[in-house]
Design an enzyme around this catalytic site. Structure first.
Site, PDB file in Angstrom:
ATOM      1  N   TYR A  72       0.179  13.340  38.328  1.00  0.00           N
ATOM      2  CA  TYR A  72       0.193  14.635  38.166  1.00  0.00           C
ATOM      3  C   TYR A  72       1.278  15.497  38.522  1.00  0.00           C
ATOM      4  O   TYR A  72       1.166  16.681  39.097  1.00  0.00           O
ATOM      5  CB  TYR A  72      -1.312  15.225  38.446  1.00  0.00           C
ATOM      6  N   TYR A 185      -3.526   4.670  29.610  1.00  0.00           N
ATOM      7  CA  TYR A 185      -4.037   4.715  30.829  1.00  0.00           C
ATOM      8  C   TYR A 185      -3.776   3.681  31.769  1.00  0.00           C
ATOM      9  O   TYR A 185      -3.333   3.898  33.097  1.00  0.00           O
ATOM     10  CB  TYR A 185      -5.744   4.998  30.491  1.00  0.00           C
ATOM     11  N   VAL A 234      -9.555  33.789  16.832  1.00  0.00           N
ATOM     12  CA  VAL A 234      -8.337  33.541  16.021  1.00  0.00           C
ATOM     13  C   VAL A 234      -8.711  32.621  14.731  1.00  0.00           C
ATOM     14  O   VAL A 234      -8.902  31.497  14.893  1.00  0.00           O
ATOM     15  CB  VAL A 234      -7.234  32.865  16.707  1.00  0.00           C
ATOM     16  N   SER A 277     -11.264  21.457  20.595  1.00  0.00           N
ATOM     17  CA  SER A 277     -12.132  21.573  21.921  1.00  0.00           C
ATOM     18  C   SER A 277     -12.921  20.373  22.331  1.00  0.00           C
ATOM     19  O   SER A 277     -13.809  20.010  21.537  1.00  0.00           O
ATOM     20  CB  SER A 277     -12.998  22.890  21.903  1.00  0.00           C
ATOM     21  N   THR A 485      -6.897  14.521  30.542  1.00  0.00           N
ATOM     22  CA  THR A 485      -6.364  14.835  31.942  1.00  0.00           C
ATOM     23  C   THR A 485      -5.889  16.354  32.159  1.00  0.00           C
ATOM     24  O   THR A 485      -5.451  16.724  30.990  1.00  0.00           O
ATOM     25  CB  THR A 485      -5.272  14.071  32.323  1.00  0.00           C
TER      26      THR A 485
END
Length: 529
Positions: A72, A185, A234, A277, A485
């Protein structure tokens, strides 16, 4: 980039971590005045999928994230410069490091069998054929793998191993998900191979990620004048293509409080557009009701991407991701407990204090249920005598082992019954139920970013010829990195800002575990054990 940021404006569509990170990079690294940045969000809260809040009846999180030191790099780069809300001299990154050192993860009950029996999770169960199949997937280029599924590359034995039970529940993979994403991954988290049975590499925030990451980041932005415009959707974007092939955004069409509006962009302005989403159309249940499974894209979370994808052949294909709800959905649940009884019994069974056990998976569960017991408090303002537990099930259409219903049909109370029976705690069910609230959440698109895909289904962060716009979020293409992630969203935001503004700063590289000989040897030992 001397005076340009002072005159430019930036419009960020969506209030999730990708937009917040992009806003921070615009200010910190691009010299943008905060007052020139507009974050346009339909919901009343920022944070997007990184939520965590108290409801009148109890606490709820739709998901949980396990962070990690090595992989990360962009997230840590961001959080090193964001102070916590409780101590302005301490960064969020420092708080996470200190908290994780104080409450290190060392799962002693990573896999639980029937009985309940704590299984030997250190025995990964891989045989020679499994290892050969793993190796084959790792060496194949993505162009050759294409849209094939994980199940196309492995024999039935692999899917019965302890290794697969742990890997799939840590990252939420289904057998029918993209083999390309699994390969990525494996390569990105290869360092987790030797510690998959303890999850010792996991790093945790002090509170849930909304309270520990989103709120400090939002506060930092607001203190610098960033404008959060809530209740704004939007609906469309006007692009123009110049003679030399340069493409620009000229107008954002808005719908705020039911009134159409627009923002017109000058040549020096920028637009950052979040696509899709993973938590679109999330539906909540209760102790007495099961959450609805919404299939008709009701909340409009995919609408903007659908609209702009029709304008250019390199803006992605959203239908490749939202097109199969049954292959993307799963269900999570949050327990709010006003008695420590259940936690004490879980401690006795697992040997872990809250916050140290990470994910506990019931390997033989028909729902493939997993739970996490966080350190308390897990929410801002959580009383000392209130405790929480989060869990999820991957197989929501299977009938439960104890309640005789699919998880999708089960109420919060029935999910609690299923959980207690897997724990062998049917003797305290009445006591626990009397002091516990369960809020289940159905997530129809939660793993849709793992859908089998081609190279054209996700657009680049900065499409060809884009002069003043970029795409953000989990449905962009960042070579070698892994979706689902926080790091992916933050890295994409960094690429977007640095690329459009022409910044010279170096973006942290993608960690490659096999480049470190010591890590590579540990991986080899774990794979051959």
């Amino acid at each position: 980039m001397t005076d340009a940021p002072q005159q430019s404006r930036a419009y960020l569509v969506g209030g999730g971590i990708a937009s917040l990170a992009a806003a921070a990079f615009l200010i910190r690294d691009g010299g943008f005045p905060g007052g020139n940045i507009h974050i346009l969000e339909e919901l009343p809260l920022a944070g997007g999928s990184m939520d965590g809040r108290g409801e009148p009846t109890g606490y709820v999180s739709r998901g949980g994230r396990m962070l990690e030191d090595e992989a990360y790099t962009c997230l840590w780069n961001l959080l090193e410069t964001i102070p916590t809300l409780t101590d302005e001299t301490m960064s969020v990154r420092e708080e996470i490091r200190e908290f994780s050192a104080k409450w290190p993860t060392d799962a002693k009950a990573r896999l639980i069998g029937k009985g309940p029996e704590i299984l030997d999770a250190s025995d990964y169960g891989l045989d020679t054929r499994d290892r050969l199949e793993l190796t084959r997937l790792l060496v194949l280029p993505e162009a050759v793998i294409g849209a094939r599924r994980i199940e196309d590359f492995f024999s039935p034995h692999f899917f019965e191993t302890n290794f697969w039970a742990m890997w799939r529940t840590t990252f939420a993979f289904q057998n029918w998900h993209s083999a390309i994403e699994l390969r990525r991954y494996f390569l990105r988290f290869m360092q987790e191979f030797p510690r998959m049975h303890t999850l010792a590499g996991v790093r945790r925030t002090r509170l849930n990620q909304y309270d520990s990451i989103i709120r400090p980041l939002q506060t930092w932005l607001e203190e610098r004048g960033v404008r959060f415009e809530h209740g704004v959707r939007v609906t469309d974007v006007d692009f123009v293509t110049e003679e030399d092939g340069t493409r620009r955004v000229r107008r954002l069409h808005l719908d705020g409080a039911g009134l159409p509006d627009a923002y017109d962009l000058a040549d020096t302005d920028y637009a950052f557009l979040t696509l899709g989403s993973m938590t679109a159309d999330a539906a909540y249940g209760s102790d007495d009701t099961a959450p609805e499974l919404i299939r008709d894209k009701r909340d409009g979370g995919w609408r903007l991407w659908e609209t702009i994808a029709a304008k250019a052949d390199d803006f992605g294909r959203p239908a490749a991701f939202y097109g199969n709800v049954d292959e993307a959905k799963w269900e999570s649940f949050t327990l709010t407990m006003r008695s420590p009884l259940l936690l004490h019994r879980i401690e006795e069974l697992s040997g872990n204090l809250p916050g140290t056990g990470a994910l506990m998976t019931f390997k033989d569960s028909n729902w493939l249920m997993s739970i996490v017991v966080p350190h308390a408090p897990h929410f801002e303002g959580q009383p000392e005598d209130v405790y929480t537990l989060w869990g999820y099930g991957l197989f929501v259409d299977n009938e439960g082992d104890f309640v005789g219903k699919t998880m999708a049909e089960a109420t919060g109370r029935e999910i609690l019954t299923e959980l207690l029976n897997h724990l062998g705690l049917w003797d305290i069910e009445e006591q626990v139920a009397a002091t516990t609230t369960v809020i289940p959440v159905m997530l129809p698109y939660i793993t849709t970013q793992f859908a089998p895909r081609t190279t054209h289904d996700r657009p680049l962060v900065i499409p060809r010829g884009a002069a003043n716009f970029a795409f953000l979020g989990q449905f962009t293409e960042i070579p070698e990195d892994v979706v689902f992630t926080v790091e992916y969203s933050v890295r994409g935001a960094m690429h977007a800002v640095y690329g459009l503004l022409g910044l010279d700063g170096e973006i942290p590289g993608i960690y490659h575990a096999l480049a470190d000989p010591k890590t590579a040897i540990g991986v080899l030992k774990a794979a051959l054990a």
